[in-house]
Motif scaffolding. Structure first.
Motif, PDB file in Angstrom:
ATOM      1  N   SER A   9       5.297  -4.170 -13.487  1.00  0.00           N
ATOM      2  CA  SER A   9       6.400  -4.895 -12.837  1.00  0.00           C
ATOM      3  C   SER A   9       5.996  -6.221 -12.208  1.00  0.00           C
ATOM      4  O   SER A   9       6.855  -7.003 -11.797  1.00  0.00           O
ATOM      5  N   ARG A  33       8.569  -0.125  -9.016  1.00  0.00           N
ATOM      6  CA  ARG A  33       9.631  -0.987  -8.499  1.00  0.00           C
ATOM      7  C   ARG A  33      10.670  -1.219  -9.601  1.00  0.00           C
ATOM      8  O   ARG A  33      10.466  -2.031 -10.508  1.00  0.00           O
ATOM      9  N   GLU A  34      11.779  -0.517  -9.504  1.00  0.00           N
ATOM     10  CA  GLU A  34      12.762  -0.476 -10.587  1.00  0.00           C
ATOM     11  C   GLU A  34      13.354  -1.845 -10.896  1.00  0.00           C
ATOM     12  O   GLU A  34      13.433  -2.242 -12.074  1.00  0.00           O
ATOM     13  N   ASP A  35      13.807  -2.573  -9.875  1.00  0.00           N
ATOM     14  CA  ASP A  35      14.442  -3.871 -10.117  1.00  0.00           C
ATOM     15  C   ASP A  35      13.502  -4.830 -10.837  1.00  0.00           C
ATOM     16  O   ASP A  35      13.890  -5.493 -11.804  1.00  0.00           O
ATOM     17  N   ARG A  36      12.278  -4.905 -10.374  1.00  0.00           N
ATOM     18  CA  ARG A  36      11.316  -5.827 -10.964  1.00  0.00           C
ATOM     19  C   ARG A  36      10.933  -5.387 -12.375  1.00  0.00           C
ATOM     20  O   ARG A  36      10.754  -6.217 -13.267  1.00  0.00           O
ATOM     21  N   ASN A  38      12.799  -3.659 -14.465  1.00  0.00           N
ATOM     22  CA  ASN A  38      13.943  -3.924 -15.342  1.00  0.00           C
ATOM     23  C   ASN A  38      14.013  -5.406 -15.721  1.00  0.00           C
ATOM     24  O   ASN A  38      14.390  -5.751 -16.850  1.00  0.00           O
ATOM     25  N   ASP A  39      13.664  -6.273 -14.776  1.00  0.00           N
ATOM     26  CA  ASP A  39      13.656  -7.703 -15.064  1.00  0.00           C
ATOM     27  C   ASP A  39      12.598  -8.042 -16.114  1.00  0.00           C
ATOM     28  O   ASP A  39      12.857  -8.808 -17.055  1.00  0.00           O
ATOM     29  N   SER A  42      13.764  -6.781 -19.503  1.00  0.00           N
ATOM     30  CA  SER A  42      14.804  -7.631 -20.072  1.00  0.00           C
ATOM     31  C   SER A  42      14.200  -8.862 -20.744  1.00  0.00           C
ATOM     32  O   SER A  42      14.602  -9.251 -21.855  1.00  0.00           O
ATOM     33  N   THR A  53      11.374   1.724 -20.325  1.00  0.00           N
ATOM     34  CA  THR A  53      10.852   1.642 -18.962  1.00  0.00           C
ATOM     35  C   THR A  53      10.769   3.035 -18.352  1.00  0.00           C
ATOM     36  O   THR A  53      11.638   3.883 -18.588  1.00  0.00           O
ATOM     37  N   ILE A  55      10.195   4.548 -14.530  1.00  0.00           N
ATOM     38  CA  ILE A  55      10.035   4.298 -13.093  1.00  0.00           C
ATOM     39  C   ILE A  55       9.221   5.434 -12.496  1.00  0.00           C
ATOM     40  O   ILE A  55       9.646   6.595 -12.515  1.00  0.00           O
TER      41      ILE A  55
END
Length: 250
Positions: A9, A33-36, A38-39, A42, A53, A55
């Motif tokens: 991440s 860190r899910e948000d990071r 996923n970014d 993407s 992914t 987590i």
């Protein structure tokens, strides 16, 4: 190529994921860190890669073993064990909790993930395991005892695994970088010798992987300096360490 990357991440893990993000590769990216994550995923998909992914905190050993069973359902071409933490360079005695966290993240989590996977690699008679260690594993400064110890343990583990798995067609590599621009090195409040950009660091790492370098330490001048210092008498090494700590303000 099916490539697993831990700690994907941010930092080197993020850069490695983006490097291998091509339409020929299937990436399995693991981070907490899910948000990071996923970014990163993407951006890798935008480059044409197929991305899965996961987590997870690598310190959750039972979760690591579950993930390993899932990963082993299909052939694995390359595993890059990049997840790692540092508590920075500080004076005093490292609290036990920090010491324990570093060894769990930097060392024990590796075996929790690999133990169920290694038999699968042996069955397929192929695969690469890449350990991201550190030049800090070769010489322990008093301000980085926990980090250096965990990385030195990782080196020993990787060395034994290389000898164990080589007859089965599995390549085990240990990469030992110096200071590379990353989230981890941003904590350092001192001048880092031979500091290099993330791009240059990733270029060196990925070239070593493609060349299947069993042990690769860089930058070479920094590595050579460490090797030379290790040949000095203990009294002279003590003076060098004292002077270096003074320069750090430690």
């Amino acid at each position: 190529m099916r490539i697993v990357i831990t700690g994907a991440s941010s930092g080197l893990g993020e850069a490695l994921a983006l490097h291998y993000a091509t339409k020929e590769n299937q990436l399995i990216l693991i981070a907490r860190r899910e948000d990071r994550l996923n970014d990163v995923a993407s951006r890798c998909r935008n480059k044409g890669a197929e991305v899965e992914t996961i987590i997870a905190d690598v310190n959750d050993f039972e979760r690591m073993r579950e993930i390993a069973e899932h990963l082993g359902e299909q052939p694995i071409d390359r595993i890059i064990l990049n997840a790692g933490v540092s508590v920075g360079h500080g004076g005093g005695i490292t609290p036990f909790e920090d010491f324990e966290r570093l060894f769990k993240t930097n060392f024990l989590s590796v075996h929790a993930l690999l133990e169920p996977i290694i038999p699968k690699l042996m069955e397929q008679k192929s695969g690469e395991i890449v350990f991201i260690s550190s030049l800090a594993s070769l010489f322990t400064m008093p301000t980085s005892i926990a980090y250096s110890s965990s990385k030195r343990a990782l080196n020993a583990y990787a060395e034994g695994l290389h000898h164990q798995l080589c007859p089965h067609g599995i390549t085990v590599m240990t990469i030992m970088p110096g200071f590379i621009e990353s989230e981890m090195t941003q904590k350092n409040q001192f001048e880092m010798p031979f500091f290099m950009s993330t791009e240059e660091g990733i270029k060196r790492i990925t070239e070593a992987i493609e060349r299947k370098k069993i042990r690769y330490a860089f930058p070479f001048r920094f590595y050579l300096m460490i090797r030379i210092v290790l040949l000095f008498p203990q009294s002279l090494r003590d003076k060098i360490v004292h002077f270096t700590n003074f320069k750090k303000g430690a």
